[in-house]
Design a protein around this motif. Structure first.
Motif, mmCIF file in Angstrom:
data_model
loop_
_atom_site.group_PDB
_atom_site.id
_atom_site.type_symbol
_atom_site.label_atom_id
_atom_site.label_comp_id
_atom_site.label_asym_id
_atom_site.label_seq_id
_atom_site.Cartn_x
_atom_site.Cartn_y
_atom_site.Cartn_z
ATOM 1 N N THR A 52 0.847 -1.188 0.000
ATOM 2 C CA THR A 52 0.000 0.000 0.000
ATOM 3 C C THR A 52 0.883 1.239 0.000
ATOM 4 O O THR A 52 1.900 1.284 0.705
ATOM 5 N N THR A 67 -3.567 0.101 -3.111
ATOM 6 C CA THR A 67 -3.132 -1.188 -2.565
ATOM 7 C C THR A 67 -3.057 -2.172 -3.721
ATOM 8 O O THR A 67 -4.007 -2.291 -4.499
ATOM 9 N N ALA A 77 -4.269 -8.005 -7.945
ATOM 10 C CA ALA A 77 -5.396 -7.287 -7.330
ATOM 11 C C ALA A 77 -4.959 -5.848 -7.109
ATOM 12 O O ALA A 77 -3.778 -5.572 -6.876
ATOM 13 N N GLN A 79 -6.615 -1.991 -5.434
ATOM 14 C CA GLN A 79 -7.696 -1.206 -4.845
ATOM 15 C C GLN A 79 -7.219 0.241 -4.765
ATOM 16 O O GLN A 79 -6.126 0.520 -4.271
ATOM 17 N N THR A 81 -8.259 3.842 -3.211
ATOM 18 C CA THR A 81 -9.143 4.425 -2.211
ATOM 19 C C THR A 81 -9.113 5.939 -2.306
ATOM 20 O O THR A 81 -8.081 6.559 -2.021
ATOM 21 N N ARG A 94 -13.315 8.743 -7.437
ATOM 22 C CA ARG A 94 -14.165 7.549 -7.445
ATOM 23 C C ARG A 94 -14.275 6.953 -8.845
ATOM 24 O O ARG A 94 -14.228 5.730 -9.014
ATOM 25 N N ALA A 97 -11.028 5.296 -9.549
ATOM 26 C CA ALA A 97 -10.898 4.070 -8.755
ATOM 27 C C ALA A 97 -11.681 2.912 -9.376
ATOM 28 O O ALA A 97 -11.253 1.761 -9.313
ATOM 29 N N PRO A 101 -8.643 -0.655 -12.144
ATOM 30 C CA PRO A 101 -8.351 -2.095 -12.151
ATOM 31 C C PRO A 101 -8.387 -2.722 -13.545
ATOM 32 O O PRO A 101 -7.564 -3.579 -13.861
#
Length: 140
Positions: A52, A67, A77, A79, A81, A94, A97, A101
């Motif tokens: 992170t 992360t 993976a 993430q 935030t 947002r 985010a 991915p």
């Protein structure tokens, strides 16, 4: 004019190995690995794990938290935030985010660098900053 004898298998095989970079007839040593093996060893230069980092960007220090899970230096993976407190900035973070991915999953971390994404041009700079920090953490 004298005709040459065709080469025997004993001369063809070492010559083929020398041309592909697997064997050196003079020393009997193995030469550099083929590209796919080199690629695998380069991928493994980052330790597997979950990392992170906070990525900063912009004139006023804006940031996001990223992360990443690494396996063989590949992102398995991710993430993102959002951290913004201003409503417009928060909405852009947002959106970023949600889109990030799809752009980075399954890619070697060394190949990850995002540009403007989901209408956000600042957040990608923060993401890229976090990825650089994660690479430093994971360097083995």
């Amino acid at each position: 004019m004298r005709r040459r004898k065709p080469p025997t298998w004993l001369t063809i095989i070492p010559a083929a190995l020398m041309m592909t970079g697997h064997w050196d007839a003079a020393s009997g040593a193995t030469l550099p690995q083929p590209p796919q093996q080199q690629e695998q060893s380069q991928r493994s230069r980052y330790a597997d794990g979950v990392y992170t980092a906070k990525g900063q960007y912009g004139d006023l220090p804006s940031f996001i938290v990223v992360t990443v899970t690494l396996k063989n230096s590949v992102i398995t993976a991710v993430q993102v935030t959002p951290q913004a407190t201003v409503p417009e900035s928060l909405e852009r973070q947002r959106s970023f985010a949600a889109a990030a991915p799809k752009m980075v999953l399954g890619k070697p971390i060394d190949q990850v660098r995002v540009g403007k994404l989901a209408g956000s041009s600042g957040t990608p700079r923060g993401f890229n900053d976090a990825i650089q920090k994660i690479k430093q953490q994971a360097a083995s």
